[in-house]
Design an enzyme around this catalytic site. Structure first.
Site, mmCIF file in Angstrom:
data_model
loop_
_atom_site.group_PDB
_atom_site.id
_atom_site.type_symbol
_atom_site.label_atom_id
_atom_site.label_comp_id
_atom_site.label_asym_id
_atom_site.label_seq_id
_atom_site.Cartn_x
_atom_site.Cartn_y
_atom_site.Cartn_z
ATOM 1 N N ASN A 185 -30.633 14.361 20.493
ATOM 2 C CA ASN A 185 -29.330 14.298 19.831
ATOM 3 C C ASN A 185 -28.503 15.473 20.350
ATOM 4 O OD1 ASN A 185 -27.117 14.171 18.147
ATOM 5 N ND2 ASN A 185 -28.208 14.832 16.308
ATOM 6 N N LYS B 148 -25.511 16.199 19.829
ATOM 7 C CA LYS B 148 -24.483 16.659 18.892
ATOM 8 C C LYS B 148 -23.153 16.854 19.648
ATOM 9 C CE LYS B 148 -27.965 18.448 15.790
ATOM 10 N NZ LYS B 148 -28.292 19.441 14.733
ATOM 11 N N HIS C 104 -27.171 11.165 9.588
ATOM 12 C CA HIS C 104 -27.603 12.523 9.899
ATOM 13 C C HIS C 104 -27.089 13.466 8.813
ATOM 14 C CE1 HIS C 104 -28.029 16.371 11.982
ATOM 15 N NE2 HIS C 104 -28.901 15.762 12.780
ATOM 16 N N GLU D 266 -25.724 16.217 8.875
ATOM 17 C CA GLU D 266 -24.407 16.798 9.136
ATOM 18 C C GLU D 266 -23.300 15.823 8.767
ATOM 19 O OE1 GLU D 266 -26.435 19.478 12.634
ATOM 20 O OE2 GLU D 266 -25.139 17.794 13.194
ATOM 21 N N GLU E 133 -35.688 14.524 8.627
ATOM 22 C CA GLU E 133 -35.146 15.803 9.070
ATOM 23 C C GLU E 133 -34.882 16.696 7.862
ATOM 24 O OE1 GLU E 133 -32.992 15.597 13.212
ATOM 25 O OE2 GLU E 133 -31.655 14.961 11.621
ATOM 26 N N GLY F 299 -31.726 23.298 13.259
ATOM 27 C CA GLY F 299 -30.970 24.338 13.937
ATOM 28 C C GLY F 299 -31.184 25.737 13.391
ATOM 29 N N SER G 286 -35.843 21.585 14.472
ATOM 30 C CA SER G 286 -36.311 22.686 15.329
ATOM 31 C C SER G 286 -37.604 22.346 16.067
ATOM 32 C CB SER G 286 -36.471 23.971 14.505
ATOM 33 O OG SER G 286 -35.223 24.388 13.980
#
Length: 246
Positions: A9, A11, A93, A95, A164, A170, A208
């Site tokens: 991904n 991003k 996701h 985010e 996730e 991250g 991560s």
């Protein structure tokens, strides 16, 4: 046995030049034992289709609209993504859920339209640090997946699930293999209650994942690969992760 799947991904990263270099490096390491794919920003889908011609690496998008078409300025439809050659679409996701207020039902609606257009939705679920510390992990991920199961019905086997934990995305923190496996087993059991095909469905881990922890994570019985963020932007790291997915 389920064949492992590793999905990068990207991003909001990349340029035409850096993308070409990255994909060139990854392609030079083919073939992989696992399935591999990259989910790239919308403006680069067309160029990445060309860069991946003749490759076994699949192409995906990072989101799509829940609408078929119409007056939705700035949105990108599943039909468009299929038209340019996407095989996968990430939906839900963390985010998107956090920064754009996407609800469980909206994520489910997006998953449904992706399936209806002949692609594979990668449905993301995961808890925040506050939710984990409050002992709500199971309830949160089950609620998120339940909306998708209810909306897709008999089409549920056509999705990929990605767990996730938000606190590990991250941040450099990673759920231990045992923590990740516990949630993956929970999700597998939820899928088993919904479909007889659950044992053949892929559940990825994201948060991560790096070359030095990928093999241990992927060795868990219900972890079928990874949704890779930062490490997918470096060819050597992404290749190492793919090679760890035996």
């Amino acid at each position: 046995m389920r064949r492992k799947l590793v999905v990068g991904n990207w991003k909001m990263h990349g340029t035409l030049a850096s993308n070409a270099e990255l994909l060139g490096g990854v392609r030079a390491a083919e073939p992989f034992v696992c399935e591999a794919a990259v989910c790239v920003p919308f403006p680069y889908l067309a160029s990445c289709v060309l860069a991946l011609q003749g490759s076994h690496i699949g192409l995906g998008a990072q989101d799509c609209s829940a609408h078929e078409q119409g007056a939705y300025t700035g949105e990108v439809s599943a039909t468009m993504l299929h038209d340019v050659g996407c095989r996968y679409v990430i939906v839900g996701h963390s985010e998107r859920r956090a920064y754009h207020g996407e609800s469980d039902q909206l994520v489910a609606d997006k998953a449904k339209i992706v399936v209806n257009k002949g692609m594979i939705p990668i449905v993301c679920v995961g808890e925040t640090l506050a939710e984990r510390e409050a002992g709500q992990t199971d309830a949160v991920v089950k609620r998120q997946l339940s909306a998708v199961i209810h909306t897709l019905g008999h089409c549920v086997p056509q999705i990929v699930v990605a767990y996730e934990p938000v606190w590990a995305i991250g941040t450099g923190k990673t759920a231990s293999p045992e923590q990740a496996q516990e949630v993956h087993a929970l999700l597998r059991a939820q899928l088993q209650a919904a479909t007889s095909h659950a044992d053949s469905m892929k559940i990825l881990y994201g948060g991560s994942v790096k070359p030095d922890n990928a093999a241990t994570l992927f060795a868990q019985p219900d972890i079928d690969g990874g949704l890779i963020g930062g490490a997918s932007l470096k060819a050597a790291d992404f290749i190492a992760i793919c090679r760890a997915a035996l």
